[in-house]
Design a protein around this motif. Structure first.
Motif, PDB file in Angstrom:
ATOM      1  N   THR A  33       0.800  -1.313  -0.036  1.00 55.92           N
ATOM      2  CA  THR A  33      -0.080  -0.045  -0.169  1.00 55.92           C
ATOM      3  C   THR A  33       0.983   1.365  -0.184  1.00 55.92           C
ATOM      4  O   THR A  33       2.024   1.121  -0.055  1.00 55.92           O
ATOM      5  CB  THR A  33      -1.001   0.051   1.275  1.00 55.92           C
ATOM      6  OG1 THR A  33      -0.110   0.395   2.457  1.00 55.92           O
ATOM      7  CG2 THR A  33      -1.566  -1.390   1.514  1.00 55.92           C
ATOM      8  N   ASN A  34       0.211   2.410  -0.037  1.00 58.72           N
ATOM      9  CA  ASN A  34       1.028   3.671  -0.077  1.00 58.72           C
ATOM     10  C   ASN A  34       1.697   3.847   1.256  1.00 58.72           C
ATOM     11  O   ASN A  34       2.462   4.835   1.716  1.00 58.72           O
ATOM     12  CB  ASN A  34       0.110   4.734  -0.511  1.00 58.72           C
ATOM     13  CG  ASN A  34      -1.128   5.049   0.416  1.00 58.72           C
ATOM     14  OD1 ASN A  34      -1.615   4.137   1.111  1.00 58.72           O
ATOM     15  ND2 ASN A  34      -1.603   6.288   0.514  1.00 58.72           N
ATOM     16  N   PRO A 120     -12.315   9.787   0.766  1.00 61.43           N
ATOM     17  CA  PRO A 120     -11.823   8.205   0.280  1.00 61.43           C
ATOM     18  C   PRO A 120     -12.639   8.092  -1.020  1.00 61.43           C
ATOM     19  O   PRO A 120     -13.729   8.445  -1.206  1.00 61.43           O
ATOM     20  CB  PRO A 120     -12.249   7.555   1.402  1.00 61.43           C
ATOM     21  CG  PRO A 120     -13.277   8.045   2.172  1.00 61.43           C
ATOM     22  CD  PRO A 120     -12.873   9.510   1.946  1.00 61.43           C
ATOM     23  N   ASP A 121     -12.281   7.128  -1.648  1.00 59.92           N
ATOM     24  CA  ASP A 121     -13.050   6.478  -2.995  1.00 59.92           C
ATOM     25  C   ASP A 121     -14.022   5.376  -2.365  1.00 59.92           C
ATOM     26  O   ASP A 121     -14.939   5.393  -2.922  1.00 59.92           O
ATOM     27  CB  ASP A 121     -11.937   5.870  -4.056  1.00 59.92           C
ATOM     28  CG  ASP A 121     -11.113   7.008  -4.472  1.00 59.92           C
ATOM     29  OD1 ASP A 121     -11.582   8.054  -5.017  1.00 59.92           O
ATOM     30  OD2 ASP A 121      -9.515   6.768  -4.532  1.00 59.92           O
ATOM     31  N   ASN A 169      -5.193   1.060  -6.411  1.00 58.21           N
ATOM     32  CA  ASN A 169      -5.128   2.408  -6.730  1.00 58.21           C
ATOM     33  C   ASN A 169      -6.257   3.369  -6.514  1.00 58.21           C
ATOM     34  O   ASN A 169      -6.496   4.317  -7.245  1.00 58.21           O
ATOM     35  CB  ASN A 169      -4.716   2.596  -8.428  1.00 58.21           C
ATOM     36  CG  ASN A 169      -3.394   1.821  -8.656  1.00 58.21           C
ATOM     37  OD1 ASN A 169      -2.476   1.754  -7.685  1.00 58.21           O
ATOM     38  ND2 ASN A 169      -3.524   1.197  -9.761  1.00 58.21           N
ATOM     39  N   GLN A 170      -6.937   2.892  -5.497  1.00 54.81           N
ATOM     40  CA  GLN A 170      -8.070   3.860  -4.932  1.00 54.81           C
ATOM     41  C   GLN A 170      -7.812   3.965  -3.519  1.00 54.81           C
ATOM     42  O   GLN A 170      -7.225   3.197  -2.829  1.00 54.81           O
ATOM     43  CB  GLN A 170      -9.367   3.159  -5.329  1.00 54.81           C
ATOM     44  CG  GLN A 170      -9.767   3.149  -6.625  1.00 54.81           C
ATOM     45  CD  GLN A 170     -11.110   3.248  -6.920  1.00 54.81           C
ATOM     46  OE1 GLN A 170     -12.089   3.059  -5.985  1.00 54.81           O
ATOM     47  NE2 GLN A 170     -11.544   3.073  -8.346  1.00 54.81           N
ATOM     48  N   ARG A 171      -8.295   5.112  -2.880  1.00 55.88           N
ATOM     49  CA  ARG A 171      -8.083   5.361  -1.429  1.00 55.88           C
ATOM     50  C   ARG A 171      -9.302   4.967  -0.690  1.00 55.88           C
ATOM     51  O   ARG A 171     -10.325   5.154  -0.933  1.00 55.88           O
ATOM     52  CB  ARG A 171      -8.089   6.973  -1.086  1.00 55.88           C
ATOM     53  CG  ARG A 171      -8.079   7.355   0.247  1.00 55.88           C
ATOM     54  CD  ARG A 171      -7.622   8.525   0.450  1.00 55.88           C
ATOM     55  NE  ARG A 171      -6.196   8.618   0.014  1.00 55.88           N
ATOM     56  CZ  ARG A 171      -5.624   9.601  -0.709  1.00 55.88           C
ATOM     57  NH1 ARG A 171      -6.197  10.469  -0.937  1.00 55.88           N
ATOM     58  NH2 ARG A 171      -4.099   9.556  -1.183  1.00 55.88           N
ATOM     59  N   GLN A 173     -10.995   3.680   2.846  1.00 51.38           N
ATOM     60  CA  GLN A 173     -11.039   4.123   4.425  1.00 51.38           C
ATOM     61  C   GLN A 173     -11.792   2.863   5.099  1.00 51.38           C
ATOM     62  O   GLN A 173     -12.795   2.564   4.568  1.00 51.38           O
ATOM     63  CB  GLN A 173     -11.778   5.273   4.481  1.00 51.38           C
ATOM     64  CG  GLN A 173     -12.116   5.605   6.033  1.00 51.38           C
ATOM     65  CD  GLN A 173     -12.431   7.240   6.406  1.00 51.38           C
ATOM     66  OE1 GLN A 173     -11.868   7.923   5.686  1.00 51.38           O
ATOM     67  NE2 GLN A 173     -13.191   7.360   7.375  1.00 51.38           N
ATOM     68  N   ARG A 205      -6.393   4.879   6.579  1.00 50.93           N
ATOM     69  CA  ARG A 205      -6.752   4.834   5.077  1.00 50.93           C
ATOM     70  C   ARG A 205      -5.536   4.272   4.344  1.00 50.93           C
ATOM     71  O   ARG A 205      -4.461   4.453   4.905  1.00 50.93           O
ATOM     72  CB  ARG A 205      -6.796   6.316   4.624  1.00 50.93           C
ATOM     73  CG  ARG A 205      -7.939   6.985   5.051  1.00 50.93           C
ATOM     74  CD  ARG A 205      -8.434   8.267   4.480  1.00 50.93           C
ATOM     75  NE  ARG A 205      -9.723   8.613   4.918  1.00 50.93           N
ATOM     76  CZ  ARG A 205     -10.328   9.747   4.293  1.00 50.93           C
ATOM     77  NH1 ARG A 205      -9.429  10.597   3.517  1.00 50.93           N
ATOM     78  NH2 ARG A 205     -11.400  10.084   4.739  1.00 50.93           N
ATOM     79  N   ASP A 207      -4.161   3.264   0.117  1.00 54.36           N
ATOM     80  CA  ASP A 207      -4.293   3.393  -1.391  1.00 54.36           C
ATOM     81  C   ASP A 207      -3.471   1.807  -1.513  1.00 54.36           C
ATOM     82  O   ASP A 207      -2.339   1.818  -1.259  1.00 54.36           O
ATOM     83  CB  ASP A 207      -3.452   4.212  -2.168  1.00 54.36           C
ATOM     84  CG  ASP A 207      -3.823   5.764  -1.876  1.00 54.36           C
ATOM     85  OD1 ASP A 207      -4.727   5.854  -0.960  1.00 54.36           O
ATOM     86  OD2 ASP A 207      -3.587   6.354  -2.600  1.00 54.36           O
ATOM     87  N   ASP A 210      -0.833  -1.912  -6.914  1.00 52.15           N
ATOM     88  CA  ASP A 210      -1.242  -2.744  -8.205  1.00 52.15           C
ATOM     89  C   ASP A 210      -0.952  -4.095  -7.806  1.00 52.15           C
ATOM     90  O   ASP A 210       0.152  -4.827  -8.647  1.00 52.15           O
ATOM     91  CB  ASP A 210      -0.415  -2.310  -9.480  1.00 52.15           C
ATOM     92  CG  ASP A 210      -1.484  -2.420 -10.417  1.00 52.15           C
ATOM     93  OD1 ASP A 210      -2.404  -3.130 -10.650  1.00 52.15           O
ATOM     94  OD2 ASP A 210      -1.018  -1.767 -11.591  1.00 52.15           O
TER      95      ASP A 210
END
Ligand code: CUA
Length: 256
Positions: A33-34, A120-121, A169-171, A173, A205, A207, A210
């Protein structure tokens, strides 16, 4: 020797599995993750700092043992030092500095991981319960009440653990709560866990990178919560965003 051979067989047997399950104390994958890179930097930094302190303490201990050992012909106790102000200040201030440094970096990284300044997404309400998980995508009206996985060890007879679906690749939460006792939400590959305390919601949270794929039993409860704590597992399925959207739509239809 027999032990070495069987360990070798075990390792090679595991290497053939579709999913790499990391074991041991030194994780290597920084990009799940990020947040993982940040967490591992702190982990490694803490170890380096602890090792430096350890080497200093071991060195001083050894030096004292050798330099101040009892010599031939010596009698009675050596010089007893008490109420030495400079010494007392030193061993009060130095640990304070060490704790302050660890506290600073921990707080800095925790704040960054828990930051809620960007929308968040996807929001997932995770509810822990003895001894399983609910994954609720409240905004999309998709609910998954998990039942306990039966980890009997025999292939084919275990009930499947609940599955957490995540997009790449989406945030994302996570809102964490518990229905009964204290649990802890942990996906070891994320390098981060958070306690789930009844009445005290927590969130964080990430991201997800891939790393699309299916990771069976890759999430665990990390707080002892009763008899079947060890069975409180979940699988993680990470999908490309379009497939994730499609899964949500399919679930909405199936659940309506
Ligand atoms: Cu829930 Cu341990």
């Amino acid at each position: 020797m027999a032990l070495v051979v069987s360990a070798g067989l075990l390792v090679s047997g595991c290497a053939g599995a579709a999913v790499r399950v990391e074991r041991g104390w030194l994780p290597t994958d920084r990009n799940t993750t990020n947040q993982t890179s940040r967490i591992m930097t702190m982990w490694n930094g803490s170890w380096i700092a602890a090792l430096a302190v350890g080497v200093l303490v071991w060195g001083l201990t050894l030096w004292c043992v050798v330099a101040y050992r009892r010599r031939r012909g010596e009698q009675g106790l050596p010089l007893q030092v008490r109420y030495n102000l400079p010494l007392e200040i030193l061993y009060t201030v130095v640990p304070l500095i060490m704790v302050a440094v660890l506290f600073y970096f921990t707080a800095r990284d925790q704040v960054a991981i828990a930051a809620t300044n960007v929308k968040p997404d996807v929001t997932i309400d995770v509810v822990a319960k003895q001894w399983s998980w609910d994954f609720n995508y409240v905004n999309e009206n998709v609910y998954d009440g998990g039942v306990m996985a039966e980890l009997t060890g025999a292939p084919g007879v275990e009930r499947e653990a609940p599955t957490l679906y995540l997009p790449v690749n989406q945030r994302v939460q996570f809102n964490l709560t518990s229905r009964d006792v204290i649990h802890s939400f942990w996906i070891p590959a994320f390098r981060f866990k958070r306690d789930m305390i009844p009445g005290t919601p927590g969130s964080f949270r990430v991201d997800v990178a891939d790393v699309a794929g299916y990771y069976p039993n890759s999430g665990v409860c990390a707080e002892f919560c009763g008899l079947d704590h060890s069975s409180m597992r979940f699988s993680v399925r990470i999908l490309p965003p379009d497939e994730f959207e499609q899964w949500l739509i399919d679930e909405q239809e199936a659940q309506s």
